[in-house]
Design a protein around this motif. Structure first.
Motif, mmCIF file in Angstrom:
data_model
loop_
_atom_site.group_PDB
_atom_site.id
_atom_site.type_symbol
_atom_site.label_atom_id
_atom_site.label_comp_id
_atom_site.label_asym_id
_atom_site.label_seq_id
_atom_site.Cartn_x
_atom_site.Cartn_y
_atom_site.Cartn_z
ATOM 1 N N ARG A 196 -2.990 5.269 0.542
ATOM 2 C CA ARG A 196 -3.919 4.135 0.595
ATOM 3 C C ARG A 196 -3.959 3.524 1.995
ATOM 4 O O ARG A 196 -5.029 3.113 2.464
ATOM 5 N N ARG A 203 -6.232 5.705 3.936
ATOM 6 C CA ARG A 203 -7.646 5.587 3.566
ATOM 7 C C ARG A 203 -8.246 4.256 3.995
ATOM 8 O O ARG A 203 -9.388 4.212 4.475
ATOM 9 N N THR A 204 -7.506 3.163 3.864
ATOM 10 C CA THR A 204 -8.090 1.847 4.083
ATOM 11 C C THR A 204 -7.840 1.282 5.478
ATOM 12 O O THR A 204 -8.608 0.441 5.943
ATOM 13 N N CYS A 243 0.842 -1.200 0.000
ATOM 14 C CA CYS A 243 0.000 0.000 0.000
ATOM 15 C C CYS A 243 0.879 1.251 0.000
ATOM 16 O O CYS A 243 1.959 1.273 0.612
#
Length: 299
Positions: free
Chosen positions: A202, A205-206, A198
């Motif tokens: 990312r 965000r995740t 990642c």
């Protein structure tokens, strides 16, 4: 040959002690210790709830000099609905300003808190202290310079410009809250995400955003309440009567007739302004408390 079942194991004295009900004297002592807490919290609840209840009753009660002179009804709300541009327009203005303030504040504070918490760069601590130092600057002293800046970029007398100004006042506290929220999350989570391929954005965000959800909700709720109830900034930055938010409209309604104050319509405006705040707080109070506790539980 008959076989007998083994006798049950004797229950230990500690287990029997745990299963015993509390003695009446112990229960009475516990109630006596909790009674001051109940009395204090109940008294505080009455202190905070009474003004709202009083405003709700006064908004529908008959009052001289208001639209609700005889009997109980919603005449004061009708006056508020028909005042100048109309209540729907003022509600729309407040909703747009509050929504944009929440969006701008969350975007800047999440990225800023993530950077201050997870990245090492020269002057990080100094920059964070400068961000917090904005809290020590008086609110009113920044409005005139911001007014000049908005006028230079063509955003004066606009809802977007008003939302940007309100965001400026929310960013120091919001960035601080998001930094302590990210600090409370173990670094192993985002490090594992980076090992799996990642990117930093990312992983934010995740992985990290779901973990700091209470902090995000706390920051968003604070930004919404500040923007929804603000009076001074719209008074200085907004000049068109059809662009003013609801608090300024209610203040103008209160002073529309020289020497006569329509208290009924004013109380109706107070109720309309308070209801969204009360509903949001009741719906999000669990996340609100967890957001404040997230930093306290670190270390």
């Amino acid at each position: 040959m008959t076989m007998t079942a083994p006798a049950p194991a004797p229950t230990s004295a500690r287990t029997q002690h745990r299963r015993r009900p509390l003695a009446p004297r112990t229960r009475l002592a516990g109630i006596a210790l909790r009674t001051p807490y109940w009395v204090l919290t109940g008294a505080l609840a009455l202190v905070f709830v009474f003004p709202l209840v009083w405003a709700g009753v006064a908004s529908v009660a008959p009052q001289p000099g208001s639209s609700q002179v005889d009997g109980w009804g919603f005449g004061n709300y009708a006056t508020l609905m028909e005042y100048q541009a109309g209540l729907p327009q003022y509600l729309l203005n407040s909703t747009l300003v509050s929504g944009m303030t929440v969006l701008f504040t969350l975007t800047a504070s999440v990225l800023g808190g993530y950077a201050f918490s997870r990245f090492r760069f020269p002057g990080r601590d100094v920059l964070f202290l400068l961000t917090l130092a904005i809290l020590m600057v008086p609110y009113a002293t920044l409005l005139i310079p911001l007014y000049v800046m908005l006028n230079a970029v063509g955003l004066q007398n606009t809802l977007v410009g008003l939302a940007l100004v309100l965001t400026v006042f929310q960013l120091p506290f919001a960035t601080f809250m998001m930094r302590i929220s990210f600090d409370a999350v173990p670094r192993e989570l985002d490090e594992a995400a980076l090992v799996d391929g990642c990117s930093s954005f990312r992983a934010l965000r995740t992985v990290l955003l779901p973990a700091v959800k209470p902090g995000v909700i706390t920051v968003g709720l604070f930004a919404f309440l500040a923007a929804w109830n603000d009076f001074v900034a719209p008074l200085i930055l907004i000049s068109d009567s059809d662009k003013i938010p609801l608090p300024l409209a209610v203040a103008n309604l209160r002073a529309q007739v020289m020497g006569i104050v329509d208290y009924g319509a004013t109380e109706a405006g107070v109720v309309v302004m308070a209801l969204p705040c009360v509903v949001l707080f009741l719906l999000l109070q669990r996340h609100y408390v967890r957001g404040f506790m997230s930093g306290a539980l670190k270390g």
